[in-house]
Write a protein that holds these residues in place. Structure first.
Motif, PDB file in Angstrom:
ATOM      1  N   TYR A   1      -4.582   1.787   7.736  1.00 65.27           N
ATOM      2  CA  TYR A   1      -4.488   0.388   7.326  1.00 65.27           C
ATOM      3  C   TYR A   1      -5.692  -0.408   7.841  1.00 65.27           C
TER       4      TYR A   1
ATOM      5  N   LYS B   1       2.294  -6.297   6.353  1.00 60.86           N
ATOM      6  CA  LYS B   1       2.126  -5.660   5.046  1.00 60.86           C
ATOM      7  C   LYS B   1       3.149  -4.536   4.908  1.00 60.86           C
TER       8      LYS B   1
ATOM      9  N   SER C   1      -8.180  -2.328   5.396  1.00 58.90           N
ATOM     10  CA  SER C   1      -8.337  -3.778   5.554  1.00 58.90           C
ATOM     11  C   SER C   1      -9.805  -4.142   5.740  1.00 58.90           C
TER      12      SER C   1
ATOM     13  N   ILE D   1       4.040  -1.023   3.865  1.00 52.53           N
ATOM     14  CA  ILE D   1       3.339   0.245   3.658  1.00 52.53           C
ATOM     15  C   ILE D   1       4.355   1.314   3.308  1.00 52.53           C
TER      16      ILE D   1
ATOM     17  N   TYR E   1       0.842  -1.199   0.000  1.00 50.40           N
ATOM     18  CA  TYR E   1       0.000   0.000   0.000  1.00 50.40           C
ATOM     19  C   TYR E   1       0.876   1.248   0.000  1.00 50.40           C
TER      20      TYR E   1
END
Length: 224
Positions: A177, A62, A181, A64, A14
């Motif tokens: 986030y 994840k 999500s 970012i 992301y």
């Protein structure tokens, strides 16, 4: 270095655009330099126009990439408004705890932000220069009350001493986030059930934590 920060060879999951807003000389550029490069300069010059820095980090496994935009607080640069806010999913609304006027202007900055940014943007009110406590002109309680009334996160920071700078940015990025999500989960559930592809509004309750958005909810998210 903490493993919170990602290896640059990793794929980016992301990219989150964060904007810094507030009066000139409240320390926006210093907050950015401290978070992005762990630097602080006593000789910092006024920002002219717009600049941005990036920092890549891990949230819930994840990768970012935070793209953090900084702009001059002076009136003559306000023409950048629309492009500056476009695509922003988070904002740091910064004032100087030793300058009451910079706090009094926050309502105007917030109005401008909400007039140009997505309605689901995550906003943190930041009282910078907490190291200058003996010169304080804005009581912490005043800022807390404003943040609670306007549904904002709130934290006092010191770019000079690196106090709460990383925590403030990470709180905003983690909340973004969490919202993204949740949005993805709703979309997947609807796809599996054959329901509408339009995302429905979902309330996300932020658990009690420091910094405080006590009992806050964020409404998420219309598809764009």
């Amino acid at each position: 270095m903490s493993n919170l920060y990602a290896n640059f060879n990793q794929n980016i999951d992301y990219v989150f655009k964060i904007v810094l807003i507030g009066d000139s000389a409240v320390g926006k550029s210093q907050l950015l330099a401290r978070f992005a490069r762990n630097e602080f300069s006593l000789d910092s010059k006024a920002t002219i126009g717009v600049e941005f820095q990036t920092k890549t980090l891990l949230i819930d496994h994840k990768t970012i990439k935070a793209q953090i935009w900084d702009t001059a607080g002076q009136e003559r640069y306000r023409a950048v408004t629309s492009a500056y806010y476009r695509g922003a999913v988070g904002a740091m609304l910064v004032y100087d705890i030793t300058k009451r006027q910079s706090f009094d202007h926050i309502a105007r900055w917030l109005e401008e932000l909400r007039g140009h940014a997505d309605k689901n943007i995550v906003i943190m009110l930041v009282g910078n220069k907490s190291d200058l406590g003996t010169l304080r002109a804005v009581p912490t309680e005043d800022a807390k009350e404003f943040a609670q009334r306007e549904n904002l996160f709130f934290m006092e920071t010191s770019a000079l001493e690196a106090t709460n700078v990383e925590t403030a940015f990470l709180t905003v990025l983690t909340e973004i986030y969490r919202i993204i999500s949740k949005k993805a989960l709703v979309a997947n559930d609807e796809a599996e059930s054959g329901g509408s592809s339009l995302l429905q509004g979902t309330k996300i309750v932020v658990p009690g934590q420091e910094p405080e958005p006590q009992g806050k909810t964020f409404s998420c998210c219309s598809s764009s």
